[in-house]
Scaffold this motif. Structure first.
Motif, PDB file in Angstrom:
ATOM      1  N   THR A 142     127.441  51.157  96.237  1.00 40.61           N
ATOM      2  CA  THR A 142     127.269  52.512  95.707  1.00 40.61           C
ATOM      3  C   THR A 142     127.422  52.573  94.191  1.00 40.61           C
ATOM      4  N   GLY A 143     127.600  51.428  93.544  1.00 42.65           N
ATOM      5  CA  GLY A 143     127.639  51.407  92.094  1.00 42.65           C
ATOM      6  C   GLY A 143     128.955  51.889  91.533  1.00 42.65           C
ATOM      7  N   ALA A 144     128.903  52.335  90.270  1.00 37.92           N
ATOM      8  CA  ALA A 144     130.128  52.640  89.544  1.00 37.92           C
ATOM      9  C   ALA A 144     130.801  53.935  89.979  1.00 37.92           C
ATOM     10  N   TYR A 145     130.051  54.890  90.527  1.00 41.35           N
ATOM     11  CA  TYR A 145     130.642  56.209  90.794  1.00 41.35           C
ATOM     12  C   TYR A 145     130.534  56.641  92.256  1.00 41.35           C
ATOM     13  N   GLY A 146     129.432  56.331  92.895  1.00 36.19           N
ATOM     14  CA  GLY A 146     129.343  56.566  94.328  1.00 36.19           C
ATOM     15  C   GLY A 146     129.242  58.011  94.744  1.00 36.19           C
ATOM     16  N   ASN A 147     128.475  58.822  94.003  1.00 33.76           N
ATOM     17  CA  ASN A 147     128.362  60.243  94.350  1.00 33.76           C
ATOM     18  C   ASN A 147     127.828  60.474  95.759  1.00 33.76           C
ATOM     19  N   HIS A 148     126.902  59.635  96.212  1.00 29.57           N
ATOM     20  CA  HIS A 148     126.285  59.812  97.526  1.00 29.57           C
ATOM     21  C   HIS A 148     126.694  58.706  98.500  1.00 29.57           C
ATOM     22  N   GLY A 149     127.680  57.904  98.135  1.00 35.17           N
ATOM     23  CA  GLY A 149     128.046  56.755  98.957  1.00 35.17           C
ATOM     24  C   GLY A 149     128.344  57.074 100.403  1.00 35.17           C
ATOM     25  N   PRO A 150     129.271  57.985 100.693  1.00 35.44           N
ATOM     26  CA  PRO A 150     129.605  58.272 102.097  1.00 35.44           C
ATOM     27  C   PRO A 150     128.421  58.832 102.885  1.00 35.44           C
ATOM     28  N   GLY A 151     127.651  59.732 102.271  1.00 33.46           N
ATOM     29  CA  GLY A 151     126.532  60.344 102.984  1.00 33.46           C
ATOM     30  C   GLY A 151     125.434  59.355 103.317  1.00 33.46           C
TER      31      GLY A 151
END
Length: 269
Positions: A142-151
């Motif tokens: 998910t990269g450095a921040y992961g804004n959409h990682g869980p979804g």
């Protein structure tokens, strides 16, 4: 797996991709005569942008207006705050209209990409291709921040396996932050990564069994009336039906006047 005549194991990797829409990210921000912040931007998610701007600048919702017109491509890449906050900050500090537009180089280095997936799959099957067990271990970058990682991980690990008939399914999924560029939303939202893995694994299973790959897929796929392995898959959940795409003059707060398509007075900086 104990019920299987054949067990196949394999590892599949998918690459990082950039949306590369024809239109780069761009935002224009200004303050109106009544003291409201107005941001006109290239976004798919007007209300998300408005909520985040309110949080960042500690403004009440009635003081922030976000509008957008038709987009020059998006594919999920316009669901993050990438230019709006900077344009808004400059407009609030200077009191002047501000426009921020990414170059193509900035699009490729400072926006989001598709999540790369690393998937280890184990399939158990009978000689006729009937699946007895599916086990997946999924790692999404998910990269450095992961804004959409869980979804993205959730959608990939549910939608990607819900096409198949199998009484025993186990999935371990991990969304990991890394030093890579941020991953975000991309068309398919993770489902294509797992669909690719399952389709490839079934092809390999067919080769081991000496069966036709199409026959194995027909045996493994859901049939009318079959329950899906994941609850609510196979039918539309409330609030997740078809939503219309962007249209000219859409606004996140009240009707959008025709003048919104025109630049505000003053020289953008």
């Amino acid at each position: 797996m104990r019920e299987a005549d054949t067990v196949y194991e394999g590892t599949f990797r998918t690459q990082r991709e950039q949306h590369t829409a024809l239109e780069c990210h761009a935002s224009r921000a200004w303050t109106t005569a009544d003291g409201r912040l107005h941001v006109h931007t290239t976004t798919q998610a007007l209300h998300l942008v408005r909520r985040r701007l309110c949080k960042i600048f500690e403004l009440p919702p009635e003081r922030v207006r976000v509008t957008a017109a038709r987009l020059g491509g998006a594919f999920g890449g316009r669901q993050d705050l990438l230019a709006e906050d900077l344009a808004a900050l400059a407009a609030l500090r200077t009191g002047c209209p501000v426009q921020l537009e990414h170059s193509r180089a900035e699009e490729l280095t400072a926006t989001t990409t598709r999540h790369p997936f690393h998937v280890h799959v184990t399939l158990g099957a009978r000689r006729d291709g009937t699946l007895t067990a599916v086990r997946l271990r999924v790692v999404a970058d998910t990269g450095a921040y992961g804004n959409h990682g869980p979804g993205v991980l959730r959608e990939g690990c549910t939608a990607g396996i819900s096409l198949y008939r199998c009484p025993n399914i186990a999935v371990d999924g991990y969304s990991v932050r890394t030093h890579n560029v941020p991953s975000g939303a991309f068309r398919g939202y993770g489902a294509g990564r797992i669909a690719f893995t399952m389709a490839s694994a079934l092809d390999e299973l067919a080769r081991i069994l000496g069966n036709d790959p199409l026959t194995v897929r027909r045996t493994a796929c859901l049939r009318p009336g079959d329950p899906t392995a994941v609850p609510r898959r196979g039918r539309t959940a409330p609030g997740h039906g078809h939503r219309p795409g962007p249209v000219p003059g859409r606004a996140a707060h009240g009707p959008c006047p025709p003048s919104v398509q025109q630049p505000p007075t003053g020289t953008p900086r």
